[in-house]
Design an enzyme around this catalytic site. Structure first.
Site: not given
Length: 99
Positions: A19-20
């Site tokens: 993810h980020a």
């Protein structure tokens, strides 16, 4: 010219997957190497530029995915070793870290 393509793979155990924050750490590390580096959640691709945050995040690799890396050029092996270690170390967040 070095046309040798080296490969490595590692199990993604980060709680939220690629993810980020994990993607940012991966791309920042990849950018420190001059080697061409690509990553894929599947050994047959599609392969994306490991230095592109947008492309890395677009893989949407969930926890439990085996990430496949391939690199060529100067310091390709060092780049692969560093990226595998980053993933093995859970992106330096500690086991089960969250995004």
């Amino acid at each position: 010219m070095n046309d040798v393509v080296l490969t490595a793979n590692v199990l993604l155990e980060h709680e939220v997957g690629l993810h980020a924050r994990p993607s940012v750490k991966l791309t920042k590390l990849a950018k420190t190497f001059s080697a061409a580096i690509e990553v894929s959640p599947d050994p047959d691709g599609p392969w994306v530029d490991a230095k592109s945050i947008v492309k890395v995040m677009a893989t949407r690799a969930p926890k439990g995915t085996v990430l496949h890396f391939r690199a060529s050029g100067e310091a390709a092996q060092a780049a692969l070793d560093a990226l595998v270690k980053l993933v093995e170390d859970d992106f330096e967040t500690g086991a089960g870290g969250t995004d």
